[in-house]
Scaffold this motif. Structure first.
Motif, PDB file in Angstrom:
ATOM      1  N   VAL A  85       0.844  -1.200   0.000  1.00 58.25           N
ATOM      2  CA  VAL A  85       0.000   0.000   0.000  1.00 58.25           C
ATOM      3  C   VAL A  85       0.876   1.246   0.000  1.00 58.25           C
ATOM      4  O   VAL A  85       0.599   2.227  -0.707  1.00 58.25           O
ATOM      5  N   TRP A  86       1.925   1.223   0.824  1.00 61.47           N
ATOM      6  CA  TRP A  86       2.862   2.348   0.867  1.00 61.47           C
ATOM      7  C   TRP A  86       3.346   2.681  -0.548  1.00 61.47           C
ATOM      8  O   TRP A  86       3.341   3.846  -0.966  1.00 61.47           O
ATOM      9  N   LYS A  87       3.765   1.644  -1.286  1.00 61.38           N
ATOM     10  CA  LYS A  87       4.304   1.852  -2.631  1.00 61.38           C
ATOM     11  C   LYS A  87       3.226   2.369  -3.581  1.00 61.38           C
ATOM     12  O   LYS A  87       3.494   3.232  -4.422  1.00 61.38           O
ATOM     13  N   GLU A  88       2.000   1.853  -3.448  1.00 63.83           N
ATOM     14  CA  GLU A  88       0.918   2.291  -4.322  1.00 63.83           C
ATOM     15  C   GLU A  88       0.580   3.761  -4.108  1.00 63.83           C
ATOM     16  O   GLU A  88       0.251   4.472  -5.061  1.00 63.83           O
ATOM     17  N   VAL A  89       0.680   4.213  -2.860  1.00 68.45           N
ATOM     18  CA  VAL A  89       0.449   5.627  -2.581  1.00 68.45           C
ATOM     19  C   VAL A  89       1.625   6.459  -3.070  1.00 68.45           C
ATOM     20  O   VAL A  89       1.448   7.507  -3.707  1.00 68.45           O
ATOM     21  N   ALA A  90       2.845   5.991  -2.783  1.00 75.06           N
ATOM     22  CA  ALA A  90       4.052   6.759  -3.103  1.00 75.06           C
ATOM     23  C   ALA A  90       4.221   6.984  -4.601  1.00 75.06           C
ATOM     24  O   ALA A  90       4.619   8.080  -5.033  1.00 75.06           O
ATOM     25  N   ASP A  91       3.925   5.964  -5.399  1.00 73.69           N
ATOM     26  CA  ASP A  91       4.167   6.121  -6.848  1.00 73.69           C
ATOM     27  C   ASP A  91       2.936   6.570  -7.620  1.00 73.69           C
ATOM     28  O   ASP A  91       2.942   6.608  -8.860  1.00 73.69           O
ATOM     29  N   GLY A  92       1.856   6.902  -6.906  1.00 75.25           N
ATOM     30  CA  GLY A  92       0.676   7.460  -7.557  1.00 75.25           C
ATOM     31  C   GLY A  92      -0.300   6.441  -8.104  1.00 75.25           C
ATOM     32  O   GLY A  92      -1.333   6.812  -8.681  1.00 75.25           O
ATOM     33  N   ARG A  93      -0.024   5.141  -7.924  1.00 72.98           N
ATOM     34  CA  ARG A  93      -0.925   4.126  -8.462  1.00 72.98           C
ATOM     35  C   ARG A  93      -2.299   4.171  -7.803  1.00 72.98           C
ATOM     36  O   ARG A  93      -3.309   3.862  -8.440  1.00 72.98           O
ATOM     37  N   LEU A  94      -2.338   4.562  -6.533  1.00 72.09           N
ATOM     38  CA  LEU A  94      -3.616   4.600  -5.823  1.00 72.09           C
ATOM     39  C   LEU A  94      -4.594   5.535  -6.536  1.00 72.09           C
ATOM     40  O   LEU A  94      -5.778   5.206  -6.702  1.00 72.09           O
ATOM     41  N   ARG A  95      -4.123   6.699  -6.947  1.00 71.13           N
ATOM     42  CA  ARG A  95      -4.991   7.685  -7.597  1.00 71.13           C
ATOM     43  C   ARG A  95      -5.397   7.259  -9.018  1.00 71.13           C
ATOM     44  O   ARG A  95      -6.301   7.856  -9.584  1.00 71.13           O
TER      45      ARG A  95
END
Length: 699
Positions: free
Chosen positions: A56-66
């Protein structure tokens, strides 16, 4: 803790290094079988959870979450919280009963606590708070290493419970300092703007934004956001303006200077962002920047069924209830002193920001499914000694906060709206609550003044129940030395407590005697059946309810959740609610049990146990609209503040309302011995109050 004082860049590099090392070691745990089958199964589960948080950290950090679709975000949200949902909780290590059954009493309690603490990695990952991630991953590794060593060196391979407890103890003690600083910073510093940016920068018509917080999201939050999106800008403005204007008027009526304040703490439930965005703009126009912090999610902030901050849906209130006293594992006198030292240090660090902080503006919700907790044996519970330490901490912590954010200078406001869980007629109920929240306060102000004029002639007020209600209470009032200039009761319009509709006082404790009883009431989201409190000279001397089979369980339930571990509490407030419209609306929809205390307290006489309404602001001179000064701000307990502040305040205030249909009589007894009824058999009988009965008659 020396890394706290490093340069920002060096601290970031160190946290990054610690993070990488922790994740690498945790990746190895699922490949190991060195602790015994039951413990290893637990640690495999914990490792899997932590590694999912790293993703989850990585998904937020690299913008994948958005970039995720709504469906993908919903799937992620469900996975984050599914382990503690009611349908899975019976076999979750987050459930102390299950953990104790699997791992034994001592280890089960402590490892259930550890998992509850690890679950705060969810908000940490979304907020990109690497420090919060690191210290919890390192805690897991330290406990795991202790279990590995025990498996290799002890005859039976069982880790020493006291060794594990010491690891938890020093984790809490060591990190209270940075966690306290972070908590105070989020309260008083607008630049801590994680949630504020979501509110102000998101496309609120795109409901994906609800999943950017990391909070649990259900149909309640989705439908609330949809409901607000369908409302006109004028309607949203009406809701937000009532909220922010109530805050401003609260300073005005409390005779406090809002111009010296620069920040306001905004608290709300997900789904109301459109209204909150308007409110933030409103506050900006009166010179206040908004601070927004997340409701408590870890041992440092405390867990509670009653949320305080911004929050999403509660995935399982039983989980919060089970872990609300986890501090019992480590709480002692030294830890209390450490916590107080850290709190003072945090306020000292942010003293300039604290000085100009105005207090909270709270949006509450109601209508969720009623929660009746299960009282299992495995959950941590404070011992009698620890309860006293908890009370001591609350008292001293309150005094520290008041030193840096003086009660004489701060105010608040609270408003409440329903959520879709309230029933099929949600939209109608929502509209009616908006109407109730925006009633004509000038009409009520005039009627309430007539009630106050009669009350000010009184020595005592007599309150008696009817039907199944056993209330028989006498409330003593302060003597007015100059009746032409003084009053006992505040004429409360729609300011700090929205909606309009009450007059209230701080009663004299001496001579306040009798039984307060309500057949059913919800207090701080917990249900009480046939709750009763007995008062002698204004102090609780006995109590009970009918929630559980044994008297002992019932008494403990009240002591934990109404008395908040105090041996007794004073009657801090007596009030008469006048909002018959709210009462009739609740009856119309059959939602009496779901109304929040904010509205429920306006639907009959109510009694608050704990501090007075003027706590920490007793010396501020306050006047009603007719120019009379309110002199009933103290009681025999609060006046002790000048000698020993620890004995003056209890840092709790719980309102208990008798609904009109359970009220037989409310009357004033004058010095001359005359009895003047105000309410009889649930209707206002005092001349000049006829307008209040129109709601009862369907007008």
């Amino acid at each position: 803790m020396e890394d706290l004082y490093m340069a920002e860049e060096d601290r970031h590099d160190l946290e990054q290094e610690r993070y990488v090392l922790a994740v690498e070691r945790i990746r190895e745990i699922p490949t190991e079988q060195a602790c015994g089958e039951k413990l290893q199964k637990y640690f495999h589960s914990m490792a899997a959870f932590v590694l999912s948080m790293d993703e989850v950290w990585k998904e937020v950090a690299d913008g994948r979450l958005r970039q995720m679709t709504l469906e993908e975000l919903q799937d992620l949200n469900r996975k984050l919280y599914e382990d503690i949902l009611p349908e899975h909780y019976e076999e979750s290590y987050a459930n102390p009963e299950y953990a104790v059954n699997c791992l034994g009493e001592s280890m089960g309690q402590m490892l259930s606590f550890l998992y509850a603490e690890l679950r705060s990695l969810i908000p940490a990952a979304f907020e990109q708070n690497r420090f919060a991630m690191v210290i919890r991953m390192e805690l897991l590794l330290e406990v795991y290493q202790a279990c590995l060593c025990a498996a290799q060196t002890d005859v039976d391979g069982t880790p020493d419970a006291e060794q594990i407890r010491q690891i938890l103890y020093w984790y809490v003690s060591d990190y209270y300092e940075p966690e306290s600083c972070e908590k105070i910073a989020q309260l008083v510093c607008p630049e801590r703007d994680f949630a504020l940016r979501i509110v102000m920068e998101s496309d609120l018509s795109d409901l994906r934004y609800l999943y950017y917080y990391g909070e649990y999201v259900t149909e309640n939050e989705l439908r609330t956001a949809q409901r607000l999106n369908q409302m006109s800008e004028e309607r949203i403005a009406l809701m937000a303006d009532t909220y922010t204007e109530g805050y401003r008027i609260g300073f005005q009526t409390g005779n406090k200077d809002i111009s010296i304040k620069k920040t306001v703490n905004v608290r709300y439930c997900l789904g109301f962002e459109r209204m909150i965005r308007r409110a933030v703009h409103n506050f900006d126009r009166i010179g206040l920047q908004s601070t927004i912090y997340r409701s408590g999610a870890n041992i440092f902030q405390g867990r509670s069924v009653n949320k305080n901050g911004y929050f999403g849906a509660n995935p399982n209130k039983q989980f919060d209830y089970d872990h609300r006293e986890d501090l019992a594992l480590v709480l002692d006198k030294l830890l209390v002193e450490r916590r107080l030292e850290c709190l003072r240090g945090a306020f000292e660090q942010y003293k300039e920001q604290a000085k100009v902080h105005g207090g909270p503006a709270v949006l509450e919700i109601f209508g969720e499914r009623p929660f009746v907790p299960k009282t299992g044996q495995a959950a941590c519970r404070l011992s009698e000694k620890q309860q006293k330490l908890s009370v001591e901490y609350a008292s001293k912590a309150g005094a520290i906060q008041n030193e840096y954010i003086p009660g004489e200078e701060r105010s608040f406001t609270i408003i409440a709206f329903p959520v879709p869980d309230i029933g099929e007629r949600y939209e109608e109920i929502f509209d009616d609550i908006v109407r109730i929240n925006t009633l004509d306060y000038e009409l009520y102000q005039g009627i309430q003044q007539k009630i106050i004029d009669v009350l000010d002639r009184g020595v005592t007020v007599i309150v008696k129940g009817c039907g199944a209600n056993r209330t028989d209470l006498k409330v003593s009032l302060h003597e007015l030395k100059e009746p032409e200039k003084e009053t006992n009761f505040e004429n409360c319009v729609a300011d700090v407590n929205i909606p309009v509709g009450e007059v209230f006082t701080s009663p004299v404790l001496a001579g306040t005697d009798g039984i307060l009883h309500v057949t059913r009431v919800f207090l701080n989201e917990l249900e009480y059946k046939n709750i009763w409190l007995k008062f002698a000279d204004g102090m609780i001397v006995d109590y009970g309810c009918a929630n559980f089979a044994s008297e002992e369980e019932n008494r403990k339930y009240i002591k934990d959740n109404v008395l908040f571990h105090h041996d007794t509490l004073p009657l801090g407030e007596f009030a008469i609610g006048t909002n018959t419209t709210a009462y009739v609306t609740a009856r119309k929809y059959g939602i009496e049990d779901k109304m929040p205390i904010l509205i429920a307290e306006k639907t009959g006489p109510h009694f608050a146990v704990g501090d007075t309404c003027y706590s920490h602001a007793e010396n501020v001179r306050v006047y009603n609209q007719d120019g009379k000064e309110i002199i009933a701000k103290d009681n025999e307990v609060s006046v002790l503040r000048d000698r020993d502040v620890s004995k003056a305040y209890f840092h709790c205030h719980t309102d208990i309302t008798i609904p009109y249909d359970e009220l037989g009589e409310l009357a004033v007894l004058t010095q001359e011995g005359e009895t003047i009824p105000i309410i009889r058999n649930g209707r206002f009988v005092l001349e000049g109050c006829e307008e209040l009965n129109r709601a009862f008659d369907g007008e």
